[in-house]
Scaffold this motif. Structure first.
Motif, short mmCIF file in Angstrom:
data_model
loop_
_atom_site.label_atom_id
_atom_site.label_comp_id
_atom_site.label_asym_id
_atom_site.label_seq_id
_atom_site.Cartn_x
_atom_site.Cartn_y
_atom_site.Cartn_z
N HIS A 120 -6.63 34.97 45.70
CA HIS A 120 -6.02 35.08 47.05
C HIS A 120 -5.97 36.46 47.42
N GLY A 121 -6.97 37.38 47.34
CA GLY A 121 -7.07 38.61 47.70
C GLY A 121 -6.18 39.71 47.16
N TRP A 122 -5.69 39.59 46.26
CA TRP A 122 -4.99 40.60 45.33
C TRP A 122 -5.84 41.23 44.21
N ARG A 123 -5.69 42.65 44.23
CA ARG A 123 -6.67 43.46 43.39
C ARG A 123 -5.64 44.19 42.51
N VAL A 124 -6.17 44.76 41.30
CA VAL A 124 -5.72 45.25 40.29
C VAL A 124 -5.60 46.83 40.70
N THR A 125 -4.56 47.55 40.84
CA THR A 125 -4.62 49.06 41.33
C THR A 125 -4.29 49.94 39.99
N ARG A 126 -3.94 49.45 39.15
CA ARG A 126 -3.46 50.01 37.92
C ARG A 126 -3.35 49.38 36.55
N ARG A 127 -3.44 49.74 35.58
CA ARG A 127 -3.35 49.40 34.12
C ARG A 127 -2.44 50.27 33.32
N TYR A 128 -1.77 49.71 32.71
CA TYR A 128 -0.53 50.46 31.83
C TYR A 128 0.05 49.62 30.91
N GLU A 129 0.80 50.35 29.86
CA GLU A 129 1.56 49.52 28.97
C GLU A 129 3.13 50.11 29.36
N ARG A 130 3.84 49.19 28.98
CA ARG A 130 5.47 49.45 29.01
C ARG A 130 6.10 48.74 28.15
N GLU A 131 7.23 48.67 27.58
CA GLU A 131 8.17 48.06 27.00
C GLU A 131 8.41 46.70 27.84
N PHE A 132 8.58 45.66 26.99
CA PHE A 132 9.04 44.40 27.53
C PHE A 132 9.19 43.45 26.04
N ALA A 133 10.45 43.27 26.02
CA ALA A 133 11.14 42.39 24.89
C ALA A 133 10.88 43.15 23.58
N GLY A 134 11.16 44.33 23.55
CA GLY A 134 11.19 45.10 22.38
C GLY A 134 9.95 45.64 21.82
N ARG A 135 8.83 45.31 22.75
CA ARG A 135 7.48 45.88 22.17
C ARG A 135 6.69 46.43 23.54
N ASN A 136 5.81 47.46 23.20
CA ASN A 136 4.91 47.77 24.25
C ASN A 136 3.87 46.61 24.63
N ARG A 137 3.63 46.44 25.72
CA ARG A 137 2.74 45.33 26.22
C ARG A 137 2.02 45.80 27.38
N SER A 138 0.73 45.08 27.42
CA SER A 138 -0.18 45.59 28.29
C SER A 138 -0.15 44.89 29.72
N PHE A 139 0.06 45.67 30.88
CA PHE A 139 0.12 45.09 32.25
C PHE A 139 -0.68 45.59 32.97
N VAL A 140 -0.92 44.75 34.11
CA VAL A 140 -1.77 45.30 35.48
C VAL A 140 -0.87 45.18 36.76
N PHE A 141 -1.16 45.86 37.44
CA PHE A 141 -0.32 46.19 38.61
C PHE A 141 -1.24 45.71 39.89
N TYR A 142 -0.79 44.73 40.85
CA TYR A 142 -1.57 44.21 41.82
C TYR A 142 -0.77 44.65 43.23
N GLU A 143 -2.08 44.83 44.03
CA GLU A 143 -1.49 45.08 45.44
C GLU A 143 -2.33 44.04 46.46
N LYS A 144 -1.96 43.72 47.38
CA LYS A 144 -2.56 42.76 48.19
C LYS A 144 -3.65 43.60 49.18
N GLY A 145 -4.87 42.90 49.14
CA GLY A 145 -5.89 43.61 49.80
C GLY A 145 -6.55 45.16 49.31
N ALA A 146 -5.94 45.68 48.10
CA ALA A 146 -6.43 47.11 47.86
C ALA A 146 -7.82 46.57 47.07
N ALA A 147 -8.44 47.92 47.32
CA ALA A 147 -9.92 48.15 46.73
C ALA A 147 -9.67 48.15 44.90
N THR A 148 -10.58 47.46 44.53
CA THR A 148 -10.77 47.65 43.05
C THR A 148 -11.04 48.80 42.35
#
Length: 148
Positions: A120-148
């Motif tokens: 649907h045209g969303w693109r990953v602009t950042r990859r990172y880790e942060r705490e979630f439910a007591g552990r560090n987890r890997s996430f991706v941040f999307y923005e609409k129409g952003a370049a990859t």
């Protein structure tokens, strides 16, 4: 499938959809003890203070899914597993975009959701880790129409 704003009387049904969807969506990402805490009561409490920020996908008079968005950021988009793949998620995403959705966060390993957003045209602009439910987890941040 129709999309409409959530109402206070929808909270319990929304919470049940959220609990079912969460378990299916994150069953291979989160530990069973974490999943057990994300039950309908957990989501009902969460939704009581955010109902005005939610949109609902409704099919034949029943809640099929929902989207929660604050300040242009999509916090949650879940479809009931029984009706997933029938266009409700796309309708919710489209409605959110019309209301100014600009970003969202996703577990890195939630491959189904990632394919959906990228289709649907969303693109990953950042990859990172942060705490979630007591552990560090890997996430991706999307923005609409952003370049990859």
């Amino acid at each position: 499938m129709i999309v409409r704003p959530a109402r206070a009387e929808d909270i319990l049904a929304l919470a049940e959809v959220a609990a079912r969807s969460y378990s299916v969506s994150f069953g291979t990402i989160l530990e069973p003890e974490v999943l057990a805490t994300r039950n309908a009561a957990f989501f009902a409490e969460r939704f009581r203070s955010s109902c005005e920020c939610m949109l609902i996908a409704e099919q034949n008079g029943k809640i099929a899914g929902f989207l929660l968005m604050t300040d242009g950021h999509i916090d949650m988009l879940f479809m009931d597993p029984a009706v997933s793949g029938q266009g409700g998620g796309a309708r919710l995403l489209e409605a959110a975009e019309k209301r100014g959705a600009k970003s969202l966060e996703c577990f890195r390993d939630n491959h189904g959701a990632r394919r959906f957003y990228e289709r649907h045209g969303w693109r990953v602009t950042r990859r990172y880790e942060r705490e979630f439910a007591g552990r560090n987890r890997s996430f991706v941040f999307y923005e609409k129409g952003a370049a990859t």
